[in-house]
Enzyme design. Structure first.
Site, PDB file in Angstrom:
ATOM      1  N   HIS A 106     -14.602   7.745  -0.201  1.00  0.00           N
ATOM      2  CA  HIS A 106     -13.371   7.209  -0.791  1.00  0.00           C
ATOM      3  C   HIS A 106     -12.288   8.281  -0.881  1.00  0.00           C
ATOM      4  O   HIS A 106     -11.124   7.965  -1.035  1.00  0.00           O
ATOM      5  CB  HIS A 106     -13.656   6.617  -2.174  1.00  0.00           C
ATOM      6  CG  HIS A 106     -14.358   7.570  -3.080  1.00  0.00           C
ATOM      7  ND1 HIS A 106     -15.726   7.752  -3.051  1.00  0.00           N
ATOM      8  CD2 HIS A 106     -13.894   8.429  -4.016  1.00  0.00           C
ATOM      9  CE1 HIS A 106     -16.065   8.666  -3.954  1.00  0.00           C
ATOM     10  NE2 HIS A 106     -14.983   9.094  -4.535  1.00  0.00           N
ATOM     11  N   GLY A 156     -18.842   5.739   2.901  1.00  0.00           N
ATOM     12  CA  GLY A 156     -18.232   4.858   1.905  1.00  0.00           C
ATOM     13  C   GLY A 156     -19.285   4.409   0.909  1.00  0.00           C
ATOM     14  O   GLY A 156     -19.206   4.760  -0.270  1.00  0.00           O
ATOM     15  N   LEU A 158     -22.099   4.922  -1.177  1.00  0.00           N
ATOM     16  CA  LEU A 158     -22.424   6.292  -1.595  1.00  0.00           C
ATOM     17  C   LEU A 158     -23.878   6.640  -1.319  1.00  0.00           C
ATOM     18  O   LEU A 158     -24.768   5.803  -1.374  1.00  0.00           O
ATOM     19  CB  LEU A 158     -22.030   6.455  -3.056  1.00  0.00           C
ATOM     20  CG  LEU A 158     -20.491   6.310  -3.210  1.00  0.00           C
ATOM     21  CD1 LEU A 158     -20.101   6.058  -4.652  1.00  0.00           C
ATOM     22  CD2 LEU A 158     -19.762   7.508  -2.641  1.00  0.00           C
ATOM     23  N   SER A 424     -50.699   2.329  10.244  1.00  0.00           N
ATOM     24  CA  SER A 424     -50.435   0.898  10.359  1.00  0.00           C
ATOM     25  C   SER A 424     -49.459   0.527  11.459  1.00  0.00           C
ATOM     26  O   SER A 424     -49.473  -0.602  11.936  1.00  0.00           O
ATOM     27  CB  SER A 424     -49.869   0.363   9.032  1.00  0.00           C
ATOM     28  OG  SER A 424     -50.760   0.624   7.979  1.00  0.00           O
ATOM     29  N   GLU A 461     -37.969   4.843   2.826  1.00  0.00           N
ATOM     30  CA  GLU A 461     -37.478   3.961   3.885  1.00  0.00           C
ATOM     31  C   GLU A 461     -35.963   4.042   4.039  1.00  0.00           C
ATOM     32  O   GLU A 461     -35.444   4.028   5.156  1.00  0.00           O
ATOM     33  CB  GLU A 461     -37.882   2.506   3.604  1.00  0.00           C
ATOM     34  CG  GLU A 461     -39.388   2.251   3.562  1.00  0.00           C
ATOM     35  CD  GLU A 461     -40.003   2.559   2.214  1.00  0.00           C
ATOM     36  OE1 GLU A 461     -39.266   2.911   1.263  1.00  0.00           O
ATOM     37  OE2 GLU A 461     -41.237   2.453   2.089  1.00  0.00           O
ATOM     38  N   HIS A 525     -44.908  -8.374  -0.324  1.00  0.00           N
ATOM     39  CA  HIS A 525     -44.877  -7.774   1.011  1.00  0.00           C
ATOM     40  C   HIS A 525     -44.597  -8.789   2.115  1.00  0.00           C
ATOM     41  O   HIS A 525     -44.494  -8.409   3.273  1.00  0.00           O
ATOM     42  CB  HIS A 525     -46.220  -7.079   1.303  1.00  0.00           C
ATOM     43  CG  HIS A 525     -46.419  -5.787   0.564  1.00  0.00           C
ATOM     44  ND1 HIS A 525     -46.249  -5.675  -0.793  1.00  0.00           N
ATOM     45  CD2 HIS A 525     -46.768  -4.545   0.999  1.00  0.00           C
ATOM     46  CE1 HIS A 525     -46.502  -4.414  -1.159  1.00  0.00           C
ATOM     47  NE2 HIS A 525     -46.809  -3.715  -0.097  1.00  0.00           N
ATOM     48  N   ARG A 572     -49.048  -7.998  11.987  1.00  0.00           N
ATOM     49  CA  ARG A 572     -50.225  -7.210  11.622  1.00  0.00           C
ATOM     50  C   ARG A 572     -51.468  -7.760  12.323  1.00  0.00           C
ATOM     51  O   ARG A 572     -52.354  -7.012  12.706  1.00  0.00           O
ATOM     52  CB  ARG A 572     -50.431  -7.277  10.114  1.00  0.00           C
ATOM     53  CG  ARG A 572     -51.686  -6.565   9.652  1.00  0.00           C
ATOM     54  CD  ARG A 572     -52.014  -6.887   8.198  1.00  0.00           C
ATOM     55  NE  ARG A 572     -53.211  -6.183   7.774  1.00  0.00           N
ATOM     56  CZ  ARG A 572     -54.053  -6.607   6.835  1.00  0.00           C
ATOM     57  NH1 ARG A 572     -53.796  -7.727   6.188  1.00  0.00           N
ATOM     58  NH2 ARG A 572     -55.123  -5.925   6.521  1.00  0.00           N
TER      59      ARG A 572
END
Lengths: 726, 726
Positions: A106, A156, A158, A424, A461, A525, A572
């Site tokens: 900003h 932008g 944050l 996984s 993530e 999940h 999966r």
């Protein structure tokens, strides 16, 4: 000097009137005194004043914007752009340039104004004044945008920028470890990231900080505009932690600057020290005063609104500028920055010479380096993808590995990462080396070095996706970052995935465990509504392949989409290899898998549930109902096809009703189907097969539903025209 | 003892076979010795062994689940459930109970097994064994779920639980400050939160930690199962920070426990010390060994897969249990926990007596406390909402304030918060008091105390939503938490908003600055696709009111939705007060705003763009095109109406085409409209009006588009049946 906010401040516009009950950070006389005490040269002093007034005028012209931060950071900007950063305004894409990220986006006028003063050609004075105007081709949007010269990443929201900066620094480390030779530091740039208080509060920023410390990214410097002011008031309303101690605990070097509004020399010294750091990223904690010089200095009011006209007039008088004159930039100021473009061109020239010598001495590496600078993969990359797959049930998450791991192994544009789901997500290739600080010793025995291309992001993530944006933004195509996690956790990563889509950055997200077929982990999940987000998000491909062949198609499409991120959404659980699936069909978004003349219904199968559509069609056939099957891995790709192709694929224009099978919220499928076997509630913790059964996704019941639906609409012409959830 | 992981470990299932190259945390003999050295009583020793074998058997029965963490945490569980926590298994909803949150929710067997052993009636032995079964009424899903006895919040997505715990602790602090009297501590419960490594890496966890330290929530204890193992291998692959130093920097008290697998007494002492803390939250760093006793102890393999059959057999032998016997719980173990239900009932009885005395002594407060315990608002709450509004253009964010602030002022069920956007979101009521540690001194002069109900969350949108879930989960309706930020930043908060919807927690999110009308902040701040997410997400109301009257309807609907969170999505810019808008219309999701007989088209107007629909209808009328107008603030509410109402509202069954006007991705509108004036790309930084103009959202061009569309479909019967973006 510590920040002198001894008396009560106000709490933003809603709780006070402008300038009322406001205490300036410094008294005016003190400010004047301060600037001379701090041994500012007259030129520097004049430049700072000019800069601050420019910002005030730029916000004043349309009575809006964010003046305070930019004004408080003026001295930091002079230190960076005049004395420290290595860049070339006339060759803005110079490969080895220092990268600058304005994470507190900003305050964009801070960057725009320095781009203008240092000679970026696109940023004319006229363009600079476009801030907050209604000019549609403005280069000064409300937050910096990557499309424009001199801007490395769009910021932008944050916390994103600081994570991008971590990605940029990783890119440099990796290129250095891969290509530099003792006499050839052909990659040597530094990443500078400016932050405000928010990047130390937002989760994504905290994730990135922790990870950068772990990686010992010594080529990264974060400069904290510590003005202690946010929209709501002073930072201590919400944050009273010991920031420096926290950064040290995270493995950062910390440098304090007490007088950040005036101490250019001190800032320059700190920045140079940070560049020389060899073992840690550096955090420079710079105390500044938001909106210094104005009547609302040190106050939240200075953050997000133009100063009052009288206030600006007074500032000009205080600075011995003409009160009636706006946008004044003296020749002396122009002169002050005039050495920068030629200095930049010198940098470019000597670096290009170095690269040429490098190419001569290391022809193989040189060729590769050149290819990557140009953002290309090896010509033959597609040959590395298996042309056929074993005809046995395979989870598409495993198919992803079969398709992509050979590419990742051979082609070092690919930087592959996972948010702690290596076992996984099947993204480990033979001989993969981790990207790690080479001195790291782990208790689990896995080590790596900076030339490694497998990144253990930890359980972060959001930062993973934002860091990947930084990797992709380093230079187009030099890196093609890949992330991986369960699909559901791309909701955590969504703000960064969005920023990648907005910036047209090619990042490939390998999202496994999609659909309720993922099973026991339960409703927390099981993604029900998440596909709707990514199908609606502009410029991203959400692709659900139905078997190994389609998974190959998904990866090829994603790799060819140079300006679009992709999510490859896999199962999966094991899925059968289906007859007739085609990788080039995936590229069209949808295609006819099984055609029948005079069909009664089209069954649309998607991803892990494509096999259901095939089975239901077979069952219907046995009942005398003719069912076509369309595989529909990606709505956005399909939408881009010619109208003719779309009609031929779906054949709804011939009056054939279409039923889509997907255990997700059906929102958006209404465009392509008349009815859906879908889910409009959250999932359930059950083994995959049992979860399917619980929600009616078994071939028998689905066949009955479709049959009944076809009967119903025969009798009810209104229903025929309405979308129905079966 | 420090964690003895001296030799290389393996990197999860993909890089090793089970038990191969694995080093146990302790040698078996050492483990046996350890347990006696640590002065475990024979009963305690036997309980620990029983518990660990139960976990191994529960995962073994269906060969899946997460055994390692639960086994490593056994001693912590005994300390908590047997010696420290104040709760009542036979009165699980006892209002003043300690709250326990399992933020590392994948270790749910830890909690399920203690719920069983301590006598929760629903958790029969039979039910305990339902873990990973295909039983659809199982009380042991893959992650703890709030619906089941003894579970305070649903956890699983990492980092959520710890933020929920912060909300639970805030609830207690607020009730204490509001109702407790010197002789009547009618609220005195403590919140205990178990975490793994992930909650110290995930951004939402870090936000919550920082905020809890700031608030000095001394009634919150976080217990860190420090086993140094994640899915990918050892934690030091991704995190090498000094955790204790970081927590101290964030304002937490830190206690170390070196031998967390056996030192029950040490853990009990630490927990009791934590309860007694008066000025800081406490972080107990407990070193444990994942899967201790098994062949994969100390290894990532122990995390997410059942142990090998032989391994479990060996464990049983080591522990002097019968190797062939499964699920063995001796009478001694039953006896060990037998005192807990009566102890709990004693607690309940004495507390109820205390509350009765309190009600006698403080009748007014007592009545209010009783009302809030019962989750009720004052009967007359709706009377506090203005029945009419000034007939002048008003931004709906301001309308929100007009509607809600009087409620927040009068009714202390409402806890209102903002992520640093107080000046923008209009949620400050007259005389509002901040929720703050009363000793806090801020430089901006704003102070508060624990009875305050306005929460400055800082720039922490995700934690704000997750903490609000905790507030709502404290007891149904006791608190109705409200959050506020720009709508776009509800993408940051989305994982927590989702958890609220999944848990049926009433949280009201006041999301301002929706649509491209928010202007200059540009594409990073303009929500294009976000509505699609929330319209697809189960059990949440996404409501876009079109003027002040509809804003009243939105708040009334949200407040009446006791088991559903809502997002009230409002404009930054002023909107006209429209004729015919109805608050009770909002409750139906959509309603006819302007009816015309023999209409040619229905215009669907939504939120900030409802006024456009009205204006376009008028323009069309002038051209001889008859246009009805439907106001459509909420898809989910409309979907719940009877078919008859839906058809009468839209009249598509009468062949009238419908065009929706909304500058969002149109996904999902296909169900209700035939065409859309919409946005399928990201926005643009321009002043609000200019942004509308840039994308064609001006009355003139829109009128032309609709007219042309109506002409086209007259001539093209196929197009008439397809969804068209105008």
């Amino acid at each position: 000097m510590t920040v002198a906010l001894n008396e009560p401040q106000t709490n933003g516009r809603s709780e006070t009137e402008y300038g009322k009950n406001v205490v300036n950070g410094l008294k005016k006389e003190e400010e004047i005194e301060k600037s001379s005490v701090q041994k500012l040269s007259p030129e520097q002093d004049h430049v700072l004043k000019t800069f601050r007034l420019l910002i005030a005028d730029l916000c004043g012209q349309f009575n809006g914007g964010h003046p305070g931060g930019a004004i408080g950071m003026a001295a930091i900007g002079v230190a960076l752009w005049k004395y420290v950063m290595r860049y070339a305004p006339h060759t803005p894409d110079y490969f080895n340039r220092d990268r600058f990220v304005l994470s507190n986006g900003h305050t964009c006028l801070f960057q725009y104004t320095f781009l203008h003063l240092t000679g970026y050609k696109a940023m004319t004075f006229d363009q600079l004044k476009s801030y907050h105007s209604d000019r549609v081709d403005a280069l000064c949007p409300g937050h910096p945008e990557i499309e424009h010269e001199g801007i490395e990443v769009t910021t932008g929201p944050l916390g994103q920028g600081i994570a991008n900066a971590v990605g940029l620094a990783i890119a440099t480390k990796n290129l250095q470890a891969t290509y530099n030779k003792p006499d050839f530091d052909i990659v040597s740039n530094h990443t500078w990231c400016m932050i405000g208080d928010a990047c130390l509060q937002e989760g994504v920023g905290l994730e990135a900080i922790s990870f950068a410390g772990h990686l010992k990214l010594s080529n990264l410097t974060v400069i904290y505009d510590n003005n202690q002011i946010t929209c709501d008031g002073s930072v201590d309303l919400t944050n009273t932690e010991d920031v420096n101690a926290k950064m040290r605990a995270c493995g950062w070097e910390v440098i304090d600057i007490e007088d950040g509004c005036f101490d250019i020399e001190g800032i320059v010294q700190a920045l140079n020290k940070a560049r020389e750091s060899t073992d840690k990223p550096t955090f420079i904690n710079v105390r500044t005063i938001i909106g210094i010089g104005s009547a609302v200095a040190g106050n939240a009011v200075a953050h997000g609104a133009a100063f009052a006209k009288d206030d600006v007039k007074n500032m000009k008088e205080l600075y011995s500028f003409k009160p009636e004159e706006s946008f004044f930039v003296s020749d002396a100021v122009r002169e002050f920055f005039s050495d920068i473009p030629p200095r930049g061109e010198e940098l470019v020239k000597s670096w290009e010479k170095k690269v040429q010598e490098y190419e001569a001495q290391y022809p193989e590496l040189g060729t590769e380096f050149r290819r990557r600078m140009e953002g290309r993969l090896p010509e033959n990359w597609k040959d590395l993808i298996p042309s056929t797959f074993p005809n046995k049930p395979t989870a598409t998450r495993a198919s992803s590995g079969l398709v992509f791991n050979p590419l990742a192994q051979e082609i070092n544009n690919f930087m592959v990462g996972t948010a702690d789901l290596s076992p996984s997500v099947n993204m480990i290739w033979k001989g993969k080396v981790d990207f790690q600080n080479p001195d790291l010793k782990t208790t689990c025995g896995i080590v790596g070095n900076y030339s490694g291309r497998y990144i253990h992001y930890g359980i972060r993530e959001h930062a993973m996706a934002a860091i990947s944006n930084g990797l992709a933004a380093f230079a187009p195509g030099t890196f093609v970052p890949t992330t991986s996690s369960f699909f559901m956790f791309y909701l955590y990563a969504a703000p960064a995935v969005r920023m990648g889509a907005l910036q047209q950055l090619q990042v490939i997200h390998a999202a496994t465990h999609d659909s309720i077929g993922m099973g026991e982990d339960g409703p927390t999940h099981q993604p029900i509504e998440l596909a709707a987000l990514y199908r609606a998000m502009p410029n991203i491909l959400y692709i659900r392949p139905g078997d190994s062949e389609e998974t190959a198609g998904a990866w090829i499409t994603a790799i060819e989409a140079k300006k679009t991120p992709s999510i490859i959404s896999t199962s999966r659980h094991t899925l059968p290899q289906l007859t007739g699936t085609r990788r080039d069909g995936v590229a069209k978004g949808a295609y006819v898998l099984q055609e029948v003349e005079d069909a009664d219904v089209t069954l649309i199968g998607v991803g892990a549930e494509l096999c259901f559509a095939v089975d239901v069609a077979e069952q219907l056939q046995a009942k005398g109902v003719k069912a076509r099957v369309v595989s529909f891995p990606c709505q956005r790709l399909f939408e881009a096809q010619p109208l003719e192709y779309k009609r031929d694929t779906l054949r709804r224009h011939r009056g054939i009703p279409a039923v889509v099978i997907e255990p997700y919220a059906p929102n958006g499928w209404e465009r392509y189907a008349d009815a859906a076997i879908c889910l409009t509630r959250f999932g359930h913790s059950l083994p995959g097969k049992a979860a399917y059964k619980y929600f009616g996704f078994e071939v028998g019941p689905m066949t009955v539903k479709v049959g009944e639906y076809l009967e119903k609409i025969k009798a009810d012409s209104i229903l025929r025209r309405e979308f129905v959830e079966l």
